[in-house]
Design a protein around this motif. Sequence first.
Motif, PDB file in Angstrom:
ATOM      1  N   SER A 125     -30.176 -41.338 -38.011  1.00 54.19           N
ATOM      2  CA  SER A 125     -29.881 -40.046 -37.385  1.00 54.19           C
ATOM      3  C   SER A 125     -31.314 -39.560 -37.496  1.00 54.19           C
ATOM      4  O   SER A 125     -32.680 -38.874 -36.535  1.00 54.19           O
ATOM      5  N   GLY A 126     -31.163 -39.137 -38.972  1.00 54.03           N
ATOM      6  CA  GLY A 126     -32.451 -38.912 -39.326  1.00 54.03           C
ATOM      7  C   GLY A 126     -34.227 -39.555 -38.787  1.00 54.03           C
ATOM      8  O   GLY A 126     -34.743 -39.357 -38.081  1.00 54.03           O
ATOM      9  N   ARG A 127     -34.038 -40.414 -38.880  1.00 57.85           N
ATOM     10  CA  ARG A 127     -35.040 -41.414 -38.625  1.00 57.85           C
ATOM     11  C   ARG A 127     -35.778 -41.737 -37.212  1.00 57.85           C
ATOM     12  O   ARG A 127     -36.609 -41.095 -36.451  1.00 57.85           O
ATOM     13  N   SER A 128     -34.757 -41.513 -36.183  1.00 63.94           N
ATOM     14  CA  SER A 128     -35.053 -41.205 -35.368  1.00 63.94           C
ATOM     15  C   SER A 128     -35.405 -40.292 -34.537  1.00 63.94           C
ATOM     16  O   SER A 128     -36.141 -40.070 -33.318  1.00 63.94           O
ATOM     17  N   ASN A 185     -38.702 -40.205 -32.339  1.00 62.16           N
ATOM     18  CA  ASN A 185     -38.938 -39.765 -31.084  1.00 62.16           C
ATOM     19  C   ASN A 185     -39.210 -37.788 -30.638  1.00 62.16           C
ATOM     20  O   ASN A 185     -38.661 -37.661 -29.608  1.00 62.16           O
ATOM     21  N   VAL A 186     -40.414 -37.544 -31.674  1.00 62.27           N
ATOM     22  CA  VAL A 186     -41.020 -36.478 -31.491  1.00 62.27           C
ATOM     23  C   VAL A 186     -42.049 -36.069 -30.561  1.00 62.27           C
ATOM     24  O   VAL A 186     -42.654 -37.749 -30.480  1.00 62.27           O
ATOM     25  N   ALA A 228     -21.919 -42.081 -36.063  1.00 60.08           N
ATOM     26  CA  ALA A 228     -23.141 -42.425 -36.486  1.00 60.08           C
ATOM     27  C   ALA A 228     -24.058 -42.694 -35.030  1.00 60.08           C
ATOM     28  O   ALA A 228     -25.251 -41.873 -34.835  1.00 60.08           O
ATOM     29  N   LYS A 229     -23.934 -43.555 -34.491  1.00 57.31           N
ATOM     30  CA  LYS A 229     -24.823 -43.930 -32.871  1.00 57.31           C
ATOM     31  C   LYS A 229     -24.593 -42.759 -32.692  1.00 57.31           C
ATOM     32  O   LYS A 229     -25.752 -43.379 -31.710  1.00 57.31           O
ATOM     33  N   ALA A 270     -28.391 -41.863 -31.319  1.00 55.36           N
ATOM     34  CA  ALA A 270     -29.001 -41.259 -29.266  1.00 55.36           C
ATOM     35  C   ALA A 270     -29.331 -40.641 -29.264  1.00 55.36           C
ATOM     36  O   ALA A 270     -30.075 -40.184 -27.530  1.00 55.36           O
ATOM     37  N   LEU A 271     -28.774 -39.154 -29.490  1.00 52.82           N
ATOM     38  CA  LEU A 271     -29.366 -37.471 -29.220  1.00 52.82           C
ATOM     39  C   LEU A 271     -30.563 -37.692 -28.928  1.00 52.82           C
ATOM     40  O   LEU A 271     -30.805 -36.849 -27.891  1.00 52.82           O
TER      41      LEU A 271
END
Lengths: 424, 112
Positions: free
Chosen positions: A36-39, A43-44, B15-16, B20-21
């Motif tokens: 989640s943190g990496r994403s 994606n910034v 988590a997914k 994905a958010l």
Amino acid sequence: MMIENVVCPFCGCLCDDIAVEVEDNRITAVKKACASGRSLFVNVHTQAAKPTVDGEEVEWPQAIDAAVRILNDAANPLIYGLSSTASEAQRKAIALADLLGATIDSTSSVCHGPTTIGIQSQGEPTCTLGEVKHRADLLIFWGCNPAESHQRHFARYSALTRGKLTPGGRKDRTVVMVDVRPTLSSKRADVFLQVRPGYDFELLNALRALLKGQNLDVDQVGGVEVARLQDLVERMKSCRFGVIFFGMGVTQTGGKHLNVAELVALVAELNAYTRFTAMPMRGHGNVAGADCTLTWQTGYPFAVSFARGYPQYNPGEFTAVDVLARGEADAALIIASDPMAHFPRRAAQRLAQIPTIVLDPEMSLTAQAARVVLPTAIYGVSAAGTAYRMDNVPLPLKKIVESPRPTDEQVLDWMIERVKTCSA
Amino acid sequence: MATMAEFILITGRTAKQGAALHKGKDSSEYRQATGFVQMSREDRERLGVEEGRRVRLRTAFGEAELELREGDVPPGMLFVPLGPGANALIGADTEGTGMPDSKGLPVEVELR
Ligand code: SF4
């Protein structure tokens, strides 16, 4: 360039050991963060974005004018969100609510609002995550699933980490999970108690009775055998330092704040035997900061109305879902959250009917339906600020890439100035 | 003729869905991560439904059509990740707390 010790602003863990590689103002690698943190980091957006009014791109002064006109024309404006912005911006949002006579509420009301209500009646036996890391030998996770929602909690603060008095890490700790279903987290526990949905209060009440040495004339409570509860009570009494981390399995089921009050009462009573604490697993990166900043500014943690010219607090009356579902809010300013995507349909429908202004780095569902969209920088990535970890420890968020976008704080400041000149 | 079955609904984070958010809520990742309902193998076999089939869930507050997946939930329970499906099923009454009941709701599943 590699930037070390970056704080990840996504969840209440606020991991402060992330390493981020930046080349030409672009994030090219992220180390140590969870998925989640990496994403969030990769994606910034760093490109400019213009504000929009009714779908048309405009310059900032026009957008601020349009936003302030909506808020000034409203009889009962709502300011909501706050949990994914910095405390500097939260403070400005409260000042704006005060000027407008608005209702202000944070996403706390739909996650740990009941925790606050429970704690207001019982007190809060708490500690920091540092104490948990170094001292806790009994970790109980109740109605939460850190392996999915706070993915580095085990490794950094709790089950797996090695501390001064817990040098063996996982070997030196007993991990207990209480949940209505097996989860990724419960699979890693030493003890898993599967409670029937809606029976958390009964289970906590039974533990309190057993702690007092009372006999229960039943074999099981909420689907859990009494012998297993007795075993848990013995572990609780005999540990050196225990902590119950609890999540929305406790706050969102029937009983809500009563469940939390019962949990906190149990923890308080355990302190007659050993050191025991309780901590809510706060979800969004700065939701704890929203509670802290609102409390510091108004005396109350969420659900605050300035309609009478001074702060009043009343969950159920001034909470966002209620003011929307009852049709009381006639305009809304949504800051860094997406109630359209997360609120029950009736509340979301009201939001779609009233003029809405959104401050958000992302084009959220709420932003897509809003009259005025104000695209801002992301705290912790393209803006610096302060956020509070789930144990209420404030941490500095870094700016690691440049962004032409203003911060939430700047935009709120412009709105405050505009409101003042309108009413002068 | 539609068959109905009664369950208890739990909604929550995964988590997914969290990852994905950041791709945006209109991304296919987000729809994939939120557009399903988990049912135990026992219940799935008892009702004779295949994984991947779309089923209609109905509570006192609303309904949603979701893809059925087998999951590690106890018999009698359904799990729906936070997202548009979950929102359509939970009510807006907060019983004076600000918090809607989003875990432990009675829910019906309709199989066509
Ligand atoms: S656990 Fe939370 S704070 Fe830590 S890296 Fe993951 S999302 Fe970020």
